[in-house]
Scaffold this active site. Structure first.
Site, PDB file in Angstrom:
ATOM      1  N   LYS A   9       0.837  -1.209   0.000  1.00  0.00           N
ATOM      2  CA  LYS A   9       0.000   0.000   0.000  1.00  0.00           C
ATOM      3  C   LYS A   9       0.874   1.263   0.000  1.00  0.00           C
ATOM      4  O   LYS A   9       2.096   1.178   0.218  1.00  0.00           O
ATOM      5  CB  LYS A   9      -0.926  -0.048   1.223  1.00  0.00           C
ATOM      6  CG  LYS A   9      -1.934  -1.217   1.187  1.00  0.00           C
ATOM      7  CD  LYS A   9      -2.811  -1.192   2.427  1.00  0.00           C
ATOM      8  CE  LYS A   9      -3.818  -2.340   2.413  1.00  0.00           C
ATOM      9  NZ  LYS A   9      -4.685  -2.321   3.617  1.00  0.00           N
ATOM     10  N   TYR A  49     -11.986  -2.897  -3.363  1.00  0.00           N
ATOM     11  CA  TYR A  49     -12.551  -2.925  -2.007  1.00  0.00           C
ATOM     12  C   TYR A  49     -14.078  -2.956  -2.009  1.00  0.00           C
ATOM     13  O   TYR A  49     -14.701  -2.594  -1.011  1.00  0.00           O
ATOM     14  CB  TYR A  49     -12.027  -1.738  -1.197  1.00  0.00           C
ATOM     15  CG  TYR A  49     -10.606  -1.943  -0.712  1.00  0.00           C
ATOM     16  CD1 TYR A  49     -10.283  -3.004   0.142  1.00  0.00           C
ATOM     17  CD2 TYR A  49      -9.580  -1.073  -1.081  1.00  0.00           C
ATOM     18  CE1 TYR A  49      -8.986  -3.201   0.599  1.00  0.00           C
ATOM     19  CE2 TYR A  49      -8.277  -1.265  -0.621  1.00  0.00           C
ATOM     20  CZ  TYR A  49      -7.993  -2.328   0.216  1.00  0.00           C
ATOM     21  OH  TYR A  49      -6.709  -2.523   0.678  1.00  0.00           O
ATOM     22  N   ARG A 102       2.868  -6.866   9.316  1.00  0.00           N
ATOM     23  CA  ARG A 102       2.144  -5.816  10.042  1.00  0.00           C
ATOM     24  C   ARG A 102       2.594  -5.756  11.500  1.00  0.00           C
ATOM     25  O   ARG A 102       2.636  -4.679  12.104  1.00  0.00           O
ATOM     26  CB  ARG A 102       0.635  -6.068   9.951  1.00  0.00           C
ATOM     27  CG  ARG A 102       0.049  -5.731   8.569  1.00  0.00           C
ATOM     28  CD  ARG A 102      -1.378  -6.203   8.455  1.00  0.00           C
ATOM     29  NE  ARG A 102      -2.024  -5.800   7.204  1.00  0.00           N
ATOM     30  CZ  ARG A 102      -3.154  -6.330   6.771  1.00  0.00           C
ATOM     31  NH1 ARG A 102      -3.774  -7.283   7.468  1.00  0.00           N
ATOM     32  NH2 ARG A 102      -3.696  -5.920   5.624  1.00  0.00           N
ATOM     33  N   ASN A 112      -1.813  -0.052   7.322  1.00  0.00           N
ATOM     34  CA  ASN A 112      -1.325  -1.400   7.656  1.00  0.00           C
ATOM     35  C   ASN A 112      -0.513  -2.063   6.537  1.00  0.00           C
ATOM     36  O   ASN A 112      -0.444  -3.285   6.443  1.00  0.00           O
ATOM     37  CB  ASN A 112      -2.456  -2.286   8.171  1.00  0.00           C
ATOM     38  CG  ASN A 112      -3.520  -2.563   7.129  1.00  0.00           C
ATOM     39  OD1 ASN A 112      -3.427  -2.105   5.994  1.00  0.00           O
ATOM     40  ND2 ASN A 112      -4.525  -3.323   7.507  1.00  0.00           N
ATOM     41  N   HIS A 115      -1.726  -5.470   1.412  1.00  0.00           N
ATOM     42  CA  HIS A 115      -2.958  -6.234   1.190  1.00  0.00           C
ATOM     43  C   HIS A 115      -2.594  -7.634   0.718  1.00  0.00           C
ATOM     44  O   HIS A 115      -1.670  -7.801  -0.074  1.00  0.00           O
ATOM     45  CB  HIS A 115      -3.821  -5.564   0.109  1.00  0.00           C
ATOM     46  CG  HIS A 115      -4.925  -6.459  -0.377  1.00  0.00           C
ATOM     47  ND1 HIS A 115      -6.133  -6.546   0.280  1.00  0.00           N
ATOM     48  CD2 HIS A 115      -4.975  -7.354  -1.395  1.00  0.00           C
ATOM     49  CE1 HIS A 115      -6.895  -7.445  -0.354  1.00  0.00           C
ATOM     50  NE2 HIS A 115      -6.219  -7.954  -1.362  1.00  0.00           N
ATOM     51  N   GLU A 126      -9.186 -10.841  -7.671  1.00  0.00           N
ATOM     52  CA  GLU A 126      -8.275  -9.700  -7.549  1.00  0.00           C
ATOM     53  C   GLU A 126      -7.176  -9.737  -8.619  1.00  0.00           C
ATOM     54  O   GLU A 126      -6.816  -8.695  -9.182  1.00  0.00           O
ATOM     55  CB  GLU A 126      -7.682  -9.664  -6.136  1.00  0.00           C
ATOM     56  CG  GLU A 126      -8.756  -9.314  -5.097  1.00  0.00           C
ATOM     57  CD  GLU A 126      -8.290  -9.388  -3.659  1.00  0.00           C
ATOM     58  OE1 GLU A 126      -9.058  -8.962  -2.773  1.00  0.00           O
ATOM     59  OE2 GLU A 126      -7.178  -9.879  -3.390  1.00  0.00           O
TER      60      GLU A 126
END
Ligand code: IDP
Ligand code: MG
Length: 149
Positions: A9, A49, A102, A112, A115, A126
């Site tokens: 991310k 999402y 994490r 965090n 993904h 995905e």
């Protein structure tokens, strides 16, 4: 072979943690199938999402994912979906075990780091959303006989 979708991310990219994240999946013995560094459109973030679209944090999450570049990847290997989730750790970094990404590298659920697909079917959806078939590379690592019987 089983595949999963992994995304570093914007916080992971900005904090210079791309190498640390990739290293964990490489040294574990999983195989890289595809990778791209990219800005995420609002449309792609919303589709990715979609399952969370009714949640109060949805708009903030889409704002965050589109705020700065990400690294999108596909990794393959036996059991890679569940194993990657273990390597990543719990959604809330404060409860994520030390030794997980994490658990080791972040402190808040809204930052965090990474993904990972939560199930084989989710991974398939995905991967198709983020990559074209042509971007998925078929190859064999020379380490194969040293990783698998
Ligand atoms: P996961 O990333 O561990 O699969 P999900 O429950 O699927 O966790 O949530 C997706 C993402 O939405 C989380 O990784 C996190 O970035 C964000 N998120 C989840 N819950 C919250 C929250 O309560 N506040 C802010 N962001 C959240
Ligand atoms: Mg999830």
């Amino acid at each position: 072979m089983e595949r999963t979708f992994i995304m570093i991310k914007p916080d992971g990219v900005q904090r210079g943690l791309i190498g640390d994240v990739i290293k964990r999946f490489e040294t574990k013995g999983f195989t890289l199938v595809a990778m791209k560094f990219m800005a995420v459109s609002r449309e792609l973030a919303e589709q990715h999402y979609d399952v969370h679209k009714e949640r109060p944090f949805f708009q903030g999450l889409v704002d965050f994912i589109t705020s700065s570049p990400v690294v999108a990847m596909v990794w393959s290997g036996e059991g890679v979906v569940a194993s990657a989730r273990k390597i990543i750790g719990a959604t809330n970094p404060l409860t994520a075990e030390p030794g997980t990404l994490r658990g080791d590298f972040c402190i808040e659920v809204g930052r965090n780091l990474i993904h990972g697909s939560d199930a084989i079917e989710t991974a398939q959806r995905e991967i198709a959303l983020w990559f074209s078939d042509a971007e998925l590379v078929t190859w064999e690592t020379h380490s194969k006989p040293w990783l698998s019987e």
